[in-house]
Design an enzyme around this catalytic site. Sequence first.
Site, PDB file in Angstrom:
ATOM      1  N   GLY A 208       0.819  -1.202   0.000  1.00  0.00           N
ATOM      2  CA  GLY A 208       0.000   0.000   0.000  1.00  0.00           C
ATOM      3  C   GLY A 208       0.853   1.251   0.000  1.00  0.00           C
ATOM      4  CB  ILE A 212       4.365  -0.220   7.402  1.00  0.00           C
ATOM      5  CG1 ILE A 212       4.356   0.093   8.911  1.00  0.00           C
ATOM      6  CG2 ILE A 212       4.728  -1.687   7.160  1.00  0.00           C
ATOM      7  CD1 ILE A 212       3.364  -0.721   9.721  1.00  0.00           C
ATOM      8  CD  GLU A 231      -5.118  -2.357  -3.154  1.00  0.00           C
ATOM      9  OE1 GLU A 231      -5.432  -1.628  -2.206  1.00  0.00           O
ATOM     10  OE2 GLU A 231      -5.538  -3.498  -3.314  1.00  0.00           O
ATOM     11  CB  ILE A 306      -7.404  -0.721  12.793  1.00  0.00           C
ATOM     12  CG1 ILE A 306      -7.445   0.289  11.637  1.00  0.00           C
ATOM     13  CG2 ILE A 306      -7.812  -0.035  14.104  1.00  0.00           C
ATOM     14  CD1 ILE A 306      -8.827   0.824  11.315  1.00  0.00           C
ATOM     15  N   GLY A 329      -8.412  -3.617  -1.095  1.00  0.00           N
ATOM     16  CA  GLY A 329      -7.905  -4.805  -1.780  1.00  0.00           C
ATOM     17  C   GLY A 329      -7.217  -5.804  -0.876  1.00  0.00           C
ATOM     18  CE  LYS A 354      -0.057   8.977  15.485  1.00  0.00           C
ATOM     19  NZ  LYS A 354      -0.525  10.150  14.688  1.00  0.00           N
TER      20      LYS A 354
END
Length: 424
Positions: A208, A212, A231, A306, A329, A354
Amino acid sequence: MNETKSPKEAVEIIKSGDHIFVHTAGATPFALVQALADRHQELNNIQIYHMHTEGTAPYAKPEYSNAFHVNSFFIGANCRVPTNEGYADFIPCFLSEIPLMIRSGVIEIDVALIQVSPPDSHGYCSMGISVDATKAAVDKAKVIIAQINPQMPRTHGDGLIHINRFTACCVVDEALPELKPHPMTEEERKIGGYIAEMIDDRSTLQMGIGAIPDAVLNSLGNHKDLGVHTEMFSDGVVDLVEKGVINNKYKTKHKDVIVSGFLLGTRKLYDFVNDNPIVRMLDIQYVNDTAVIRRLPKMISINSAIEVDITGQVCADSIGTRMYSGVGGQMDFIRGASLSQGGKPIIALTSTTKRNESKISSFLKPGAGVVTTRAHVHYIVTEFGVANLYGKNLRERAKALINIAHPDHREELEKAAFERFKRF
């Protein structure tokens, strides 16, 4: 096609009750979107469909709700508040199925608002940095309204459209939105290093956009003969192409070229893809087709989350009941990579939020969406290591995940695992 109009004139053809698709991400046609929003007093019952878009999404204002109703296939920052406050909606779906919904008529599209490059000598414009599901919307729309932008790169692939197909168009010369890389944390660098160690030479990558994926790409400088079928991608890929690390030589499909659905990055990226034959921007129905992905040996899928519970359920679209993004995706590539010969589906996340809350939890938050089921998960990576869950029972999974949780939270997770599994 008629002569070029102003944005205000171009959207005059839109009428109450129309279903409108808005071009994705960095290709969002801001001038057309604003001109449409400016008509809120004279329109009603307009259904707007889109994936993540850039900009402010002015049509999503609560005071415009009688005129416009937003349906997001993937929620961007500009639609989170409207969605969670009830005056916009989210459609859960795999990214690969959005074009199918449009082409089959499950989602009806009357008007496509798009942004394109200027026409070439043959009259063809390019959808540039975003083909994705927009290709399907353009194919099905009765009305196509285009914002022609000299700063939109011309890309190869499925995104070419002849100027004669435009019902109306305007010319707006403006900079495209840029996503500049953020400084990486030490935790993200560690995650990038762990994942880089899992990637063999001659692998094909899907990743993505974000810290990261950038950390992974930054750790691949000594790899050889990598390919890309993804994608979306950003600037980090450009550096590896220029170093010769990414050359796509050993891909079994689309050998020697990068395949993607959309892009978001800096001007460096946009200049790189402009008229570059090694980059193919293709219909996301094809790019994210599991049957296509699985045919690429050593397919590496890198996606984020998440929250992950101790059995391996992955929440990637919401924080409890509060919608945050979407399915996207992730499942398309997780499944495709898991079926690829030598493939590795990877979920990567830092161990804490956080607020120092553990992202590896005993139970997902009430209302949290399971984007990737525990049956589909193989690898989970945090800054504390790699957990391979494939073939493991629930108790073994819990132990592996607790081992890569933040040390501050491991005792609490162990107690929860003992209560759940009776022995641990």
